[in-house]
Motif scaffolding. Structure first.
Motif, short mmCIF file in Angstrom:
data_model
loop_
_atom_site.label_atom_id
_atom_site.label_comp_id
_atom_site.label_asym_id
_atom_site.label_seq_id
_atom_site.Cartn_x
_atom_site.Cartn_y
_atom_site.Cartn_z
N PHE A 1 -73.59 -127.82 50.09
CA PHE A 1 -74.10 -128.81 49.15
C PHE A 1 -73.09 -129.67 48.54
O PHE A 1 -73.13 -130.95 48.38
CB PHE A 1 -75.07 -128.52 48.22
N ILE A 2 -71.89 -129.01 48.11
CA ILE A 2 -70.73 -130.06 47.77
C ILE A 2 -70.22 -130.80 49.01
O ILE A 2 -69.88 -131.77 48.67
CB ILE A 2 -69.41 -128.86 47.21
N TYR A 3 -69.95 -130.09 50.17
CA TYR A 3 -69.34 -130.84 51.23
C TYR A 3 -70.43 -132.06 51.55
O TYR A 3 -69.81 -133.21 51.90
CB TYR A 3 -69.18 -130.10 52.34
N ASP A 4 -71.61 -131.99 51.59
CA ASP A 4 -72.74 -132.93 51.50
C ASP A 4 -72.38 -133.93 50.58
O ASP A 4 -72.40 -135.21 51.02
CB ASP A 4 -74.14 -132.39 51.45
N TYR A 5 -72.41 -133.72 49.51
CA TYR A 5 -72.22 -134.63 48.26
C TYR A 5 -70.87 -135.57 48.49
O TYR A 5 -70.93 -136.79 48.39
CB TYR A 5 -71.96 -134.00 47.02
N ILE A 6 -69.82 -134.83 48.63
CA ILE A 6 -68.53 -135.53 49.13
C ILE A 6 -68.68 -136.55 50.23
O ILE A 6 -68.32 -137.28 49.90
CB ILE A 6 -67.43 -134.37 49.15
N SER A 7 -69.22 -135.92 51.29
CA SER A 7 -69.24 -136.99 52.45
C SER A 7 -70.09 -138.21 52.32
O SER A 7 -69.71 -139.10 52.88
CB SER A 7 -69.77 -136.00 53.84
N GLN A 8 -71.21 -138.05 51.45
CA GLN A 8 -72.14 -139.05 51.33
C GLN A 8 -71.66 -139.88 50.08
O GLN A 8 -72.04 -141.15 50.18
CB GLN A 8 -73.66 -138.51 50.94
N ASN A 9 -70.82 -139.38 49.21
CA ASN A 9 -70.39 -140.30 48.01
C ASN A 9 -69.21 -140.47 47.65
O ASN A 9 -68.68 -141.50 46.97
CB ASN A 9 -71.41 -139.51 46.66
N ILE A 10 -68.54 -139.74 48.31
CA ILE A 10 -67.04 -139.92 47.93
C ILE A 10 -66.03 -140.46 49.13
O ILE A 10 -65.23 -141.34 49.11
CB ILE A 10 -66.36 -138.76 47.21
N LEU A 11 -66.41 -139.98 50.34
CA LEU A 11 -65.44 -140.42 51.55
C LEU A 11 -65.93 -141.91 52.01
O LEU A 11 -67.17 -142.13 51.96
CB LEU A 11 -65.86 -139.47 52.79
N LEU B 1 -68.81 -133.21 37.47
CA LEU B 1 -67.63 -132.09 37.68
C LEU B 1 -66.46 -132.97 38.83
O LEU B 1 -65.36 -132.77 38.30
CB LEU B 1 -67.83 -130.87 38.20
N SER B 2 -67.17 -133.32 39.70
CA SER B 2 -66.26 -133.88 40.63
C SER B 2 -65.43 -135.10 40.42
O SER B 2 -64.26 -135.49 40.75
CB SER B 2 -66.86 -134.22 42.18
N ILE B 3 -65.93 -135.91 39.36
CA ILE B 3 -64.94 -136.89 38.85
C ILE B 3 -64.34 -136.76 37.58
O ILE B 3 -63.58 -137.56 36.97
CB ILE B 3 -65.84 -138.12 38.58
N ASP B 4 -64.34 -135.58 36.89
CA ASP B 4 -63.89 -134.93 35.76
C ASP B 4 -62.36 -134.48 35.91
O ASP B 4 -62.46 -133.80 36.97
CB ASP B 4 -64.79 -133.93 34.96
N PRO B 5 -61.42 -134.76 35.41
CA PRO B 5 -60.08 -134.36 35.54
C PRO B 5 -59.94 -132.58 35.74
O PRO B 5 -59.30 -132.03 36.38
CB PRO B 5 -59.17 -134.74 34.56
N PHE B 6 -60.82 -132.10 34.95
CA PHE B 6 -60.63 -130.74 34.74
C PHE B 6 -61.90 -130.01 35.60
O PHE B 6 -61.66 -128.94 36.26
CB PHE B 6 -60.87 -130.01 33.16
N GLU C 1 -62.95 -127.51 43.15
CA GLU C 1 -61.84 -127.01 44.24
C GLU C 1 -61.88 -125.51 44.25
O GLU C 1 -61.66 -125.07 45.49
CB GLU C 1 -60.30 -127.72 43.87
N LYS C 2 -62.03 -124.71 43.34
CA LYS C 2 -62.07 -123.66 43.48
C LYS C 2 -63.14 -122.92 44.07
O LYS C 2 -62.95 -121.84 44.74
CB LYS C 2 -61.89 -122.92 41.67
N LEU C 3 -64.31 -123.46 43.95
CA LEU C 3 -65.49 -123.22 44.52
C LEU C 3 -65.33 -123.27 46.12
O LEU C 3 -65.56 -122.56 46.89
CB LEU C 3 -66.65 -123.88 44.07
N LEU C 4 -64.72 -124.31 46.28
CA LEU C 4 -64.33 -124.83 47.66
C LEU C 4 -63.58 -123.61 48.67
O LEU C 4 -63.67 -123.43 49.78
CB LEU C 4 -63.99 -125.99 48.11
#
Length: 96
Positions: A86-96, A62-67, A73-76
């Motif tokens: 867990f979303i913050y954890d995923y973003i910090s470990q895999n995207i940032l 979902l994080s790499i899908d345009p929709f 984002e709405k969940l955040l």
């Protein structure tokens, strides 16, 4: 969207009925909008748990899908940290 007008019991039943399609709808150009609306109006812990438990294993997709990214984002913006850490954890470990 009908979700805001449903009572608590009907909301749970509705979420359980769409649970298998939730990730697919989140990634769809039209389906993403009602899912985002549902997230805005979710109020109870049980409703939040259904959504989070369904989406939890699809954060990468979902994080790499345009929709789907709009659903993340709405969940955040709508859910408390206890549900979305867990979303913050995923973003910090895999995207940032």
């Amino acid at each position: 969207a009908i979700f805001p007008y449903l009572n608590q019991k009907d909301r749970i039943e509705f979420l359980l009925k769409i649970q298998k399609s939730l990730v697919k709808l989140s990634s769809h150009s039209i389906g993403t909008y009602p899912i985002q609306t549902i997230i805005e109006y979710v109020g109870s812990k049980n409703e939040k748990v259904i959504i989070i438990s369904t989406i939890k294993n699809s954060i990468k997709e979902l994080s790499i899908d345009p929709f789907g990214s709009h659903v993340i984002e709405k969940l955040l913006t709508c859910f408390e940290e206890e549900y979305i850490s867990f979303i913050y954890d995923y973003i910090s470990q895999n995207i940032l």
